[in-house]
Design a protein around this motif. Structure first.
Motif, PDB file in Angstrom:
ATOM      1  N   LEU A 249       0.848  -1.190   0.000  1.00  0.00           N
ATOM      2  CA  LEU A 249       0.000   0.000   0.000  1.00  0.00           C
ATOM      3  C   LEU A 249       0.885   1.242   0.000  1.00  0.00           C
ATOM      4  O   LEU A 249       1.796   1.365   0.838  1.00  0.00           O
ATOM      5  CB  LEU A 249      -0.910   0.002   1.235  1.00  0.00           C
ATOM      6  CG  LEU A 249      -1.875   1.192   1.383  1.00  0.00           C
ATOM      7  CD1 LEU A 249      -2.853   1.268   0.211  1.00  0.00           C
ATOM      8  CD2 LEU A 249      -2.643   1.081   2.707  1.00  0.00           C
ATOM      9  N   VAL A 250       0.632   2.158  -0.941  1.00  0.00           N
ATOM     10  CA  VAL A 250       1.364   3.419  -1.039  1.00  0.00           C
ATOM     11  C   VAL A 250       0.362   4.553  -0.886  1.00  0.00           C
ATOM     12  O   VAL A 250      -0.659   4.588  -1.572  1.00  0.00           O
ATOM     13  CB  VAL A 250       2.094   3.538  -2.402  1.00  0.00           C
ATOM     14  CG1 VAL A 250       2.771   4.902  -2.523  1.00  0.00           C
ATOM     15  CG2 VAL A 250       3.115   2.420  -2.559  1.00  0.00           C
ATOM     16  N   ASN A 251       0.656   5.482   0.000  1.00  0.00           N
ATOM     17  CA  ASN A 251      -0.263   6.586   0.282  1.00  0.00           C
ATOM     18  C   ASN A 251       0.454   7.921   0.084  1.00  0.00           C
ATOM     19  O   ASN A 251       1.246   8.335   0.918  1.00  0.00           O
ATOM     20  CB  ASN A 251      -0.788   6.469   1.723  1.00  0.00           C
ATOM     21  CG  ASN A 251      -1.759   7.573   2.080  1.00  0.00           C
ATOM     22  OD1 ASN A 251      -2.186   8.357   1.235  1.00  0.00           O
ATOM     23  ND2 ASN A 251      -2.118   7.633   3.354  1.00  0.00           N
ATOM     24  N   ILE A 252       0.169   8.580  -1.036  1.00  0.00           N
ATOM     25  CA  ILE A 252       0.706   9.925  -1.257  1.00  0.00           C
ATOM     26  C   ILE A 252      -0.441  10.937  -1.260  1.00  0.00           C
ATOM     27  O   ILE A 252      -0.319  12.028  -1.824  1.00  0.00           O
ATOM     28  CB  ILE A 252       1.565  10.014  -2.547  1.00  0.00           C
ATOM     29  CG1 ILE A 252       0.921   9.306  -3.742  1.00  0.00           C
ATOM     30  CG2 ILE A 252       2.933   9.395  -2.307  1.00  0.00           C
ATOM     31  CD1 ILE A 252      -0.129  10.092  -4.423  1.00  0.00           C
ATOM     32  N   VAL A 258      -5.895   6.532   6.004  1.00  0.00           N
ATOM     33  CA  VAL A 258      -5.540   5.226   6.570  1.00  0.00           C
ATOM     34  C   VAL A 258      -5.608   5.312   8.095  1.00  0.00           C
ATOM     35  O   VAL A 258      -5.050   6.227   8.695  1.00  0.00           O
ATOM     36  CB  VAL A 258      -4.126   4.804   6.123  1.00  0.00           C
ATOM     37  CG1 VAL A 258      -3.745   3.463   6.732  1.00  0.00           C
ATOM     38  CG2 VAL A 258      -4.051   4.735   4.598  1.00  0.00           C
ATOM     39  N   ASP A 259      -6.277   4.353   8.708  1.00  0.00           N
ATOM     40  CA  ASP A 259      -6.381   4.306  10.170  1.00  0.00           C
ATOM     41  C   ASP A 259      -4.996   4.033  10.768  1.00  0.00           C
ATOM     42  O   ASP A 259      -4.365   3.014  10.477  1.00  0.00           O
ATOM     43  CB  ASP A 259      -7.360   3.215  10.589  1.00  0.00           C
ATOM     44  CG  ASP A 259      -7.569   3.151  12.095  1.00  0.00           C
ATOM     45  OD1 ASP A 259      -6.651   2.675  12.809  1.00  0.00           O
ATOM     46  OD2 ASP A 259      -8.629   3.589  12.563  1.00  0.00           O
ATOM     47  N   ALA A 276       4.200   2.247   2.187  1.00  0.00           N
ATOM     48  CA  ALA A 276       5.041   3.406   1.915  1.00  0.00           C
ATOM     49  C   ALA A 276       4.128   4.607   1.766  1.00  0.00           C
ATOM     50  O   ALA A 276       2.950   4.475   1.444  1.00  0.00           O
ATOM     51  CB  ALA A 276       5.868   3.212   0.655  1.00  0.00           C
ATOM     52  N   GLY A 277       4.673   5.757   1.998  1.00  0.00           N
ATOM     53  CA  GLY A 277       3.864   6.953   1.859  1.00  0.00           C
ATOM     54  C   GLY A 277       4.655   8.172   2.255  1.00  0.00           C
ATOM     55  O   GLY A 277       5.790   8.082   2.735  1.00  0.00           O
ATOM     56  N   ASP A 278       4.009   9.277   2.056  1.00  0.00           N
ATOM     57  CA  ASP A 278       4.669  10.554   2.248  1.00  0.00           C
ATOM     58  C   ASP A 278       3.830  11.478   3.131  1.00  0.00           C
ATOM     59  O   ASP A 278       4.188  12.627   3.327  1.00  0.00           O
ATOM     60  CB  ASP A 278       4.888  11.182   0.861  1.00  0.00           C
ATOM     61  CG  ASP A 278       5.771  12.402   0.886  1.00  0.00           C
ATOM     62  OD1 ASP A 278       6.885  12.295   1.416  1.00  0.00           O
ATOM     63  OD2 ASP A 278       5.342  13.455   0.387  1.00  0.00           O
ATOM     64  N   VAL A 279       2.712  10.940   3.634  1.00  0.00           N
ATOM     65  CA  VAL A 279       1.752  11.776   4.354  1.00  0.00           C
ATOM     66  C   VAL A 279       1.433  11.155   5.711  1.00  0.00           C
ATOM     67  O   VAL A 279       1.380   9.936   5.861  1.00  0.00           O
ATOM     68  CB  VAL A 279       0.465  11.960   3.534  1.00  0.00           C
ATOM     69  CG1 VAL A 279       0.702  12.905   2.371  1.00  0.00           C
ATOM     70  CG2 VAL A 279      -0.061  10.625   3.012  1.00  0.00           C
ATOM     71  N   TRP A 280       1.212  12.022   6.686  1.00  0.00           N
ATOM     72  CA  TRP A 280       1.003  11.619   8.069  1.00  0.00           C
ATOM     73  C   TRP A 280      -0.135  12.455   8.665  1.00  0.00           C
ATOM     74  O   TRP A 280      -0.571  13.425   8.076  1.00  0.00           O
ATOM     75  CB  TRP A 280       2.259  11.884   8.899  1.00  0.00           C
ATOM     76  CG  TRP A 280       3.540  11.319   8.369  1.00  0.00           C
ATOM     77  CD1 TRP A 280       4.193  11.657   7.220  1.00  0.00           C
ATOM     78  CD2 TRP A 280       4.347  10.315   8.995  1.00  0.00           C
ATOM     79  NE1 TRP A 280       5.350  10.935   7.084  1.00  0.00           N
ATOM     80  CE2 TRP A 280       5.476  10.104   8.165  1.00  0.00           C
ATOM     81  CE3 TRP A 280       4.240   9.590  10.182  1.00  0.00           C
ATOM     82  CZ2 TRP A 280       6.473   9.195   8.483  1.00  0.00           C
ATOM     83  CZ3 TRP A 280       5.237   8.688  10.494  1.00  0.00           C
ATOM     84  CH2 TRP A 280       6.338   8.488   9.665  1.00  0.00           C
ATOM     85  N   TYR A 281      -0.570  12.046   9.828  1.00  0.00           N
ATOM     86  CA  TYR A 281      -1.435  12.910  10.627  1.00  0.00           C
ATOM     87  C   TYR A 281      -1.086  12.694  12.098  1.00  0.00           C
ATOM     88  O   TYR A 281      -1.057  11.555  12.553  1.00  0.00           O
ATOM     89  CB  TYR A 281      -2.926  12.613  10.424  1.00  0.00           C
ATOM     90  CG  TYR A 281      -3.781  13.592  11.201  1.00  0.00           C
ATOM     91  CD1 TYR A 281      -3.999  14.871  10.700  1.00  0.00           C
ATOM     92  CD2 TYR A 281      -4.291  13.254  12.448  1.00  0.00           C
ATOM     93  CE1 TYR A 281      -4.746  15.785  11.423  1.00  0.00           C
ATOM     94  CE2 TYR A 281      -5.032  14.167  13.175  1.00  0.00           C
ATOM     95  CZ  TYR A 281      -5.261  15.430  12.660  1.00  0.00           C
ATOM     96  OH  TYR A 281      -5.983  16.351  13.382  1.00  0.00           O
ATOM     97  N   PRO A 282      -0.790  13.793  12.833  1.00  0.00           N
ATOM     98  CA  PRO A 282      -0.649  15.160  12.314  1.00  0.00           C
ATOM     99  C   PRO A 282       0.697  15.340  11.625  1.00  0.00           C
ATOM    100  O   PRO A 282       1.530  14.443  11.636  1.00  0.00           O
ATOM    101  CB  PRO A 282      -0.738  16.012  13.578  1.00  0.00           C
ATOM    102  CG  PRO A 282      -0.141  15.140  14.651  1.00  0.00           C
ATOM    103  CD  PRO A 282      -0.572  13.738  14.298  1.00  0.00           C
ATOM    104  N   GLN A 283       0.866  16.517  11.039  1.00  0.00           N
ATOM    105  CA  GLN A 283       2.135  16.875  10.414  1.00  0.00           C
ATOM    106  C   GLN A 283       2.640  18.183  11.004  1.00  0.00           C
ATOM    107  O   GLN A 283       1.849  19.123  11.117  1.00  0.00           O
ATOM    108  CB  GLN A 283       1.966  17.010   8.888  1.00  0.00           C
ATOM    109  CG  GLN A 283       1.653  15.689   8.213  1.00  0.00           C
ATOM    110  CD  GLN A 283       1.680  15.770   6.693  1.00  0.00           C
ATOM    111  OE1 GLN A 283       1.947  14.784   6.025  1.00  0.00           O
ATOM    112  NE2 GLN A 283       1.374  16.927   6.136  1.00  0.00           N
ATOM    113  N   PRO A 284       3.934  18.275  11.325  1.00  0.00           N
ATOM    114  CA  PRO A 284       4.939  17.208  11.312  1.00  0.00           C
ATOM    115  C   PRO A 284       4.562  16.087  12.292  1.00  0.00           C
ATOM    116  O   PRO A 284       3.953  16.343  13.336  1.00  0.00           O
ATOM    117  CB  PRO A 284       6.220  17.919  11.766  1.00  0.00           C
ATOM    118  CG  PRO A 284       5.969  19.372  11.552  1.00  0.00           C
ATOM    119  CD  PRO A 284       4.518  19.568  11.743  1.00  0.00           C
TER     120      PRO A 284
END
Length: 338
Positions: A249-252, A258-259, A276-284
């Motif tokens: 699973l790749v999340n950009i 995504v939970d 893999a991915g490039d996004v988070w919560y929260p950010q930074p």
């Protein structure tokens, strides 16, 4: 006019780059706006401290500039404390960190630089997909650790050719991901709110599938859809476990699609081949974010859309939008979110 920009801190070290392109998205680069604005007598505040920006500068700001990579989360209450605010501008793409409904109610325009990062993010997505499929991160770590265990890496390393890749979200980024994957001879499926024409499907090399069918049939899934009330939490534990065993699973798109905790559990028990991915919560993302230490990941800190070339594009879009605002001209239609 008071223009406030909250950007990520400048580089801690001096880097050598021979492209001649500047780091415009940082506090040091200031989006290339400082000279212009200050020469015209405007107050231009550039800082990285988001709390300070909300506390000390938002209440009397006319324009507030933020980014998707170092976002300032602007709630309805925050916006109501800014009686002079007329424009919230995202230097990049994705303004879900701004309460757009309240902004519209208060007569505040929310805008972003549409299309500025689509090439950069699409390339990053393909890179991260290949990183997972070829088991690259553990192989690189062996080099760092002084090891040489080929069998350990090869046991989870695959060719991407003949695999089925599902793309969720077929906007500008999803389309470019599909075009780049065509050369790898994969079977491509896609799901999006508005199905594309048969001609477009032929160009992208992808077939439309309903979401559950796409998830069940894909060896790898790439998320490139916007964060909405429909997509928030879309990949919870049930859907993650409905993916094929060993799938990637790749999340950009956005981290909240995504939970967070469900993903950790699904990776820890080995159901998925990797994330893999490039996004988070929260950010930074905080230092103790559980995704940092979960197995089988190849995450990056939301850098996909801020390559040096992308920075030139979104800085130019911000400069154009600020110029239009100060001149009393309408912003580009495709930039306006609310």
């Amino acid at each position: 006019m008071k223009i406030v920009a909250v950007l990520y801190p400048g580089p801690a070290e001096q880097h050598v780059d021979h492209s001649g392109l500047d780091v415009l998205g940082s506090t040091e680069g200031a989006l290339g706006l400082r000279e212009q604005l200050e020469s015209e007598g405007h107050e231009y505040v550039v800082l990285s401290d988001r709390d300070e920006a909300l506390r000390e500068h938002l209440p009397d700001a006319d324009v507030f500039i933020t980014t998707p990579f170092w976002p300032t989360y602007l709630s309805g209450d925050d916006l109501r404390r800014a009686p002079r605010l007329k424009l919230v501008l995202t230097a990049g793409v994705g303004s879900d960190h701004v309460d757009s409904d309240t902004a519209a109610e208060l007569g505040i325009t929310v805008a972003e630089v549409t299309g500025s990062n689509v090439v950069s993010v699409a390339e990053h997505a393909v890179m991260q997909l290949l990183t997972l499929v070829r088991n690259y991160i553990p192989a690189y770590q062996q080099v760092v650790d002084g090891r040489w265990d080929i069998a350990d890496i090869a046991a989870r390393s695959h060719d991407i050719e003949d695999k089925t890749v599902g793309i969720i979200g077929m906007g500008q980024i999803g389309q470019r991901i599909a075009l780049r994957l065509k050369g790898f001879d994969v079977r491509m499926l896609y799901n999006t709110r508005h199905r594309r024409s048969s001609t477009e499907e032929a160009v992208f090399g992808a077939r439309f599938k309903h979401l559950d069918d796409l998830v069940a049939q894909s060896d790898a899934i790439v998320l490139s859809c916007p964060l909405t009330s429909e997509t928030k939490g879309m990949f919870g534990e049930e859907r993650l476990r409905s993916m094929r065993p060993g799938a990637w699973l790749v999340n950009i798109a956005r981290g909240q699609i995504v939970d967070t905790d469900a993903l950790v559990r699904v990776l820890e028990d080995g159901h998925l081949g990797g994330y893999a991915g490039d996004v988070w919560y929260p950010q930074p993302a905080p230092a103790d974010h559980p995704w940092r230490s979960m197995p089988g990941h190849a995450l990056t800190p939301h850098v996909s859309g801020t390559s040096l070339e992308a920075q030139q594009r979104y800085a130019a879009g911000v400069q154009d939008s600020v110029r239009r605002f100060l001149a009393g001209e309408p912003l580009q239609d495709d930039y306006v979110v609310a």
